[in-house]
Design a protein around this motif. Structure first.
Motif, PDB file in Angstrom:
ATOM      1  N   LYS A 176       0.850  -1.189   0.000  1.00 11.04           N
ATOM      2  CA  LYS A 176       0.000   0.000   0.000  1.00 11.04           C
ATOM      3  C   LYS A 176       0.888   1.242   0.000  1.00 11.04           C
ATOM      4  N   VAL A 177       0.279   2.382  -0.270  1.00  8.27           N
ATOM      5  CA  VAL A 177       1.018   3.647  -0.296  1.00  8.27           C
ATOM      6  C   VAL A 177       0.633   4.471   0.930  1.00  8.27           C
ATOM      7  N   PRO A 178       1.574   4.664   1.882  1.00  8.13           N
ATOM      8  CA  PRO A 178       1.252   5.457   3.072  1.00  8.13           C
ATOM      9  C   PRO A 178       1.400   6.950   2.811  1.00  8.13           C
ATOM     10  N   CYS A 179       0.449   7.732   3.295  1.00  9.39           N
ATOM     11  CA  CYS A 179       0.554   9.189   3.269  1.00  9.39           C
ATOM     12  C   CYS A 179       0.312   9.674   4.695  1.00  9.39           C
ATOM     13  N   VAL A 180       1.303  10.339   5.265  1.00  9.18           N
ATOM     14  CA  VAL A 180       1.254  10.739   6.677  1.00  9.18           C
ATOM     15  C   VAL A 180       0.640  12.128   6.809  1.00  9.18           C
TER      16      VAL A 180
END
Length: 296
Positions: A176-180
C-alpha cells in the motif's frame, strides 16, 4: 517487528484489512462479538480471494495459505493475545471506539501499537483514553481495501516517531502507499472529499441539476471514476453525514454543515448501497445504475 496482527470488527473494512494482511504473510486475529458476522466475513474474504485467483493476481496455493492465516475470535481478550499491532475497524462512532481502546489498553500487550481505521474521529481523543498515547495512530484504509492502494496514516498529538515509522514501513510491506497527515478534523481525505459530496447533494437539493447530470459532469469533466453522489451511496449516506458533522463541530465553520437533504435521507433510512436505495437504487442482482424515483 510485526509477527501477528489483530483486526477488530469483521464488517466491510475489517474483513478487507484482514484479507490484505493475510495475503501479505501476516497471521491475523479477526475479532467480532457477532459470530454470524465472522462467518460472513470469512465468506466475503474467500469470495474476494477467488476473484483474485480468477484474474491471475493470486495463485490457488497463495489463496489457501492466506485464508488459513486468518483466525476468528469473539472476545478482545482472546484475540489480542500475543499480537504486536491491533487495527480497530469498528463502526464510526466515537463512544464505541473510546470504549474499545480502553479495553485494548488494558488487554493488549504493553508494547503493542494500537491503530484505528477511523475516517474522521480524532486520534488524539482516542489516544487520551489509553496509558500509551505514544503508541496510538490512525491507519485509514480506503474501500474496497484489497483494491485501493492508499492508507492515510494519522499521527495524534502524542504519537511518537517510532510508532509512525513502524506503521509507514508496514504499510509499504503490504503493498500500500502510506501518506502521513496530522490529526485535525477529517484529516485530508475526508476534509477535501466530504465538502465536494455535500456540495453535490446541495446542488440536487437546490434544483441546480439532477443526480445523473451531476455525476456525469464530474466523471467526464473532472476524470473522476465515480460521481460524487454514486460515491456517497457507496460510502453510506449515514457515514457521510457523520463525517460532515465531525468537520462542522471540529472547525465550527458552517461550510461543513451537512445538507438538509442528506439529513432527511439518513432519517428515512435511505443510506445508499447497503439499504438498496440512496441517490440511486440497487435492486438485487442488477448491474444497472438506476436513479432513485425520488430524484427523477
Amino acid at each position: 517487528m510485526f509477527q501477528k496482527i489483530a483486526v477488530i470488527g469483521a464488517g466491510t473494512m475489517g474483513n478487507g484489512i484482514a484479507h490484505v494482511f493475510a495475503q501479505n504473510g501476516y497471521p491475523v486475529h479477526l475479532i467480532d462479538v457477532n459470530a454470524d458476522q465472522l462467518v460472513k466475513a470469512l465468506q466475503t474474504i474467500q469470495k474476494n480471494m477467488d476473484r483474485q485467483v480468477s484474474k491471475g493476481s493470486l495463485t490457488a496455493d497463495e489463496k489457501l495459505a492466506a485464508y488459513e492465516r486468518i483466525g476468528t475470535f469473539s472476545t478482545i481478550e482472546e484475540g489480542v493475545h500475543g499480537v504486536q499491532l491491533v487495527v480497530e475497524a469498528a463502526t464510526e462512532n466515537e463512544p464505541v471506539k473510546l470504549k474499545i481502546f480502553q479495553e485494548l489498553d488494558r488487554l493488549a500487550p504493553a508494547d503493542a501499537i494500537l491503530a484505528s481505521n477511523t475516517s474522521s474521529i480524532s486520534i488524539t481523543r482516542i489516544a487520551s483514553v489509553t496509558k500509551r498515547p505514544q503508541q496510538v495512530i490512525g491507519m485509514h484504509f480506503m474501500n474496497p481495501v484489497p483494491v485501493m492502494r492508499l492508507v492515510e496514516i494519522i499521527n495524534g498529538y502524542a504519537t511518537d516517531a517510532a510508532t509512525s515509522d513502524a506503521i509507514v514501513a508496514l504499510t509499504k510491506k503490504i503493498n500500500k502507499v502510506p501518506c502521513v497527515v496530522n490529526d485535525y478534523p477529517g484529516f485530508i481525505a475526508n476534509r477535501i472529499l466530504m465538502p465536494m459530496i455535500n456540495e453535490a447533494i446541495c446542488s440536487v437539493y437546490e434544483g441546480v441539476a439532477g443526480v445523473e447530470a451531476i455525476d456525469t459532469i464530474m466523471k467526464l469533466g473532472m476524470a473522476h471514476p465515480m460521481g460524487p453522489l454514486q460515491l456517497a451511496d457507496f460510502i453510506g449516506l449515514d457515514v457521510c453525514h457523520s463525517i460532515l458533522s465531525v468537520l462542522h463541530q471540529g472547525f465550527g465553520n458552517p461550510k461543513y454543515a451537512p445538507c438538509p437533504l442528506l439529513g432527511n435521507m439518513v432519517a428515512a433510512g435511505k443510506l445508499g448501497v447497503k439499504t438498496g436505495e440512496g441517490f440511486y437504487t440497487y435492486p438485487t442482482g442488477s448491474k444497472d445504475l438506476l436513479v432513485s424515483d425520488r430524484f427523477l
